[in-house]
Design a protein around this motif. Structure first.
Motif, mmCIF file in Angstrom:
data_model
loop_
_atom_site.group_PDB
_atom_site.id
_atom_site.type_symbol
_atom_site.label_atom_id
_atom_site.label_comp_id
_atom_site.label_asym_id
_atom_site.label_seq_id
_atom_site.Cartn_x
_atom_site.Cartn_y
_atom_site.Cartn_z
ATOM 1 N N ARG A 77 -1.466 -1.882 -4.219
ATOM 2 C CA ARG A 77 -0.714 -2.476 -5.327
ATOM 3 C C ARG A 77 -0.618 -3.989 -5.180
ATOM 4 N NH1 ARG A 77 3.202 2.160 -5.093
ATOM 5 N NH2 ARG A 77 2.526 3.448 -6.836
ATOM 6 N N LYS A 85 -3.475 10.236 -2.939
ATOM 7 C CA LYS A 85 -4.302 9.072 -3.258
ATOM 8 C C LYS A 85 -3.745 7.849 -2.539
ATOM 9 C CE LYS A 85 -5.834 10.353 -7.870
ATOM 10 N NZ LYS A 85 -5.821 10.011 -9.290
ATOM 11 N N TYR A 141 -9.458 4.345 -2.544
ATOM 12 C CA TYR A 141 -8.126 3.892 -2.950
ATOM 13 C C TYR A 141 -8.161 3.516 -4.420
ATOM 14 C CZ TYR A 141 -10.050 -0.795 -2.663
ATOM 15 O OH TYR A 141 -10.821 -1.902 -2.845
ATOM 16 N N VAL A 142 -6.985 3.419 -5.000
ATOM 17 C CA VAL A 142 -6.828 3.005 -6.388
ATOM 18 C C VAL A 142 -6.173 1.631 -6.377
ATOM 19 C CG1 VAL A 142 -5.653 3.522 -8.565
ATOM 20 C CG2 VAL A 142 -6.577 5.382 -7.178
ATOM 21 N N THR A 198 0.857 -1.177 0.000
ATOM 22 C CA THR A 198 0.000 0.000 0.000
ATOM 23 C C THR A 198 0.894 1.228 0.000
ATOM 24 O OG1 THR A 198 -0.142 -0.001 2.411
ATOM 25 C CG2 THR A 198 -1.894 -1.138 1.223
ATOM 26 N N ILE A 210 -3.110 3.964 -2.602
ATOM 27 C CA ILE A 210 -2.904 2.986 -3.668
ATOM 28 C C ILE A 210 -2.722 1.606 -3.057
ATOM 29 C CG2 ILE A 210 -1.448 2.305 -5.610
ATOM 30 C CD1 ILE A 210 -0.673 5.292 -5.846
ATOM 31 N N GLU A 225 -3.934 -1.040 -8.256
ATOM 32 C CA GLU A 225 -2.953 -1.175 -9.331
ATOM 33 C C GLU A 225 -2.480 -2.623 -9.363
ATOM 34 O OE1 GLU A 225 0.395 1.454 -8.905
ATOM 35 O OE2 GLU A 225 -0.821 3.241 -9.214
#
Length: 142
Positions: free
Chosen positions: A33, A29, A68-69, A23, A31, A71
């Protein structure tokens, strides 16, 4: 089953392997991952497929508070080595390893087993046990 185990099962069902989950916070932002590896190379299509597969899992068991994004990507040619499996999969590659005494060893990872690694450096072979490794990563000479 915890979140990491659920993600691992989903990734493996698509013919890939879970490398790592991290993370981060970048540009205001959050993220989440997920790094995966695929025999023969990780494609953009495979990353998208894994993303679509694990998104519903994350909807049910949110990995981070707030927005959150997600990826999904390959760990890359220069990647951190954290687990014994990472070292074992990287035999033959160039590595940089720092021990707890902050000595740095650079060279080819010539072996890795359940207890230790061996790096071929310009000064000879260096043997390190996992409990003596502070940080490690592969590197690429351009």
């Amino acid at each position: 089953m915890n979140l990491e185990e659920s993600i691992k099962l989903a990734v493996e069902s698509l013919g890939a392997r879970l490398y790592d989950i991290t993370t981060a916070r970048e540009h205001d932002k959050n993220i989440f991952r997920v790094s995966i590896t695929v025999e023969g190379g990780t494609s953009l299509d495979k990353c998208a497929e894994v993303s679509r597969m694990i998104s519903p899992i994350l909807d049910l068991d949110e990995p981070m508070s707030g927005e959150y994004v997600l990826e999904v990507s390959s760990p890359g040619i220069e990647r951190k080595l954290k687990k014994k499996e990472h070292f074992m999969a990287s035999v033959g590659e160039k590595v940089k390893v720092k021990n707890f005494a902050t000595d740095v060893f650079k060279g080819e990872l010539i072996s890795a087993d359940e207890e230790k690694i061996v790096i071929k450096t310009e000064f000879g072979n260096e043997e390190l046990t996992y409990d003596n490794i502070l940080a490690a990563a592969t590197y690429f000479e351009w």
